[in-house]
Design a protein around this motif. Structure first.
Motif, PDB file in Angstrom:
ATOM      1  N   TRP A   1       5.793  -0.404  -4.578  1.00  0.00           N
ATOM      2  CA  TRP A   1       4.592  -0.207  -3.498  1.00  0.00           C
ATOM      3  C   TRP A   1       4.299   1.350  -3.332  1.00  0.00           C
ATOM      4  N   ARG A   2       3.113   1.633  -3.386  1.00  0.00           N
ATOM      5  CA  ARG A   2       2.739   2.892  -3.286  1.00  0.00           C
ATOM      6  C   ARG A   2       1.279   3.027  -2.701  1.00  0.00           C
ATOM      7  N   GLU A   3       0.724   4.329  -2.411  1.00  0.00           N
ATOM      8  CA  GLU A   3      -0.549   4.608  -1.787  1.00  0.00           C
ATOM      9  C   GLU A   3      -1.591   4.745  -2.801  1.00  0.00           C
TER      10      GLU A   3
ATOM     11  N   LEU B   1       5.699   0.080   5.995  1.00  0.00           N
ATOM     12  CA  LEU B   1       6.218   0.081   4.718  1.00  0.00           C
ATOM     13  C   LEU B   1       7.503   0.544   4.995  1.00  0.00           C
TER      14      LEU B   1
ATOM     15  N   ILE C   1       0.357  -0.250   4.207  1.00  0.00           N
ATOM     16  CA  ILE C   1       0.718   1.248   3.664  1.00  0.00           C
ATOM     17  C   ILE C   1       0.293   2.322   4.373  1.00  0.00           C
TER      18      ILE C   1
END
Length: 316
Positions: free
Chosen positions: A93-95, A291, A314
């Motif tokens: 999971w990331r921006e 997050l 996020i």
């Protein structure tokens, strides 16, 4: 707006790198650069499912385009709210995330990003699975794991398509959820023999189709036993440990059974599902988390404490 060089990300550390956590929050993860035909997308929301729990893979995220690569028309993509179907999701999971523009779906403005995110994974997986059964209005369809992130989407889609839904799960909360979403009947596998219950509800013959979102061997055995002649089983739940389906050539020939697998869907199916969502026919039942709460979410998933779909917000 200038794109930063680093980002916040929840990543799976290499083996041996972390003795305390299966997922680590990093503030220095590099932001990828789009190549030819790609778009760079900033995530807003991402769903979390049992597949993430068991394989520590990223769920299909909800994103906004912020940059494009060579050969991509900026006017068509910049600033658009978009999503990527599950088959194109990344392993964290990331921006920010890069995707080929051809795999990106534009999200209708009437859908909020938190409710749209589950459609790109659980929703499309179940929509495509239902389409693969070739069921007709009035047919009986059994969904194992009906109160979960995948199943609760399938209950709504199947009911709106005129199918009679036998929702199979456990507990009063999931019974209430499934019935409220259009299930014809809820069968608690902890209280009844669900194979006999399905047959009894479906004219004594069994279901025309079964979609198994559960991942246990017993669930798949029961799924096979629930089918009537010429019935279709769609395998969706991914087992932790490999096993073989109890299907003999005799059963397949004499009963004319069909077994297919599914994990995603086509662009056309995605557009059809989004149209259903805009019309109010399908709506994800979500629990939203930050997050930083990811480990708590994974724990709740492991304990089967989440009805519907968990969604991560996020950081901006």
């Amino acid at each position: 707006m200038a794109t930063p060089s680093t980002q916040i990300a929840a990543v799976v550390p290499p083996p041996g790198m972390s003795a305390t956590s299966i997922v680590v929050i990093s503030n220095t993860h590099p932001v990828p650069k789009p190549d030819g035909g790609d778009v760079l997308i900033k995530l807003e929301y991402s769903g979390v499912c049992h597949s993430d729990l068991h394989s520590i893979m990223g769920d299909t995220p909800m994103k906004t385009d912020v940059a494009v690569g060579a050969g991509v028309d900026e006017k068509l993509w910049m600033g658009q709210r978009v999503g990527i179907r599950v088959s194109q999701s990344e392993k964290c999971w990331r921006e920010y995330i890069v995707s080929p523009a051809i795999h990106v779906t534009k999200i209708p403005s009437k859908l909020s990003p938190d409710l749209a995110a589950p459609l790109l994974c659980a929703g499309i997986a179940m929509y495509s699975s239902i389409m693969k059964t070739n069921s007709r209005p009035g047919d009986w369809i059994a969904i194992l794991g009906a109160g979960g992130g995948l199943g609760h989407m399938g209950v709504q889609i199947a009911a709106k398509k005129g199918l009679r839904v036998l929702a199979i799960d456990k507990g009063e909360k999931k019974r209430q959820l499934c019935i409220s979403l259009g299930a014809t009947e809820f069968l608690d596998f902890s209280k009844v023999d669900i194979v006999e219950a399905v047959k009894a509800s479906a004219s004594g013959l069994g279901a025309h189709a079964v979609i198994c979102t559960a991942n246990g061997e017993r669930a798949y055995e029961q799924s096979m036993q629930m089918l009537r002649p010429l019935g279709t089983l769609v395998c969706v739940g991914i087992p932790n440990v490999p096993f073989r389906l109890p299907a003999t050539p005799f059963d397949m020939i004499v009963k004319g059974l069909r077994i297919v697998g599914n994990s995603a869907g086509t662009a056309k199916e995605m557009d059809e599902l989004l149209a259903m969502a805009v019309a109010g026919d399908v709506k994800a039942h979500i629990e939203c988390y930050e997050l930083s709460d990811l480990l708590e979410v994974l724990g709740r998933l492991e304990r089967s404490e989440i009805e519907g779909r968990a969604v991560l917000k996020i950081p901006e």
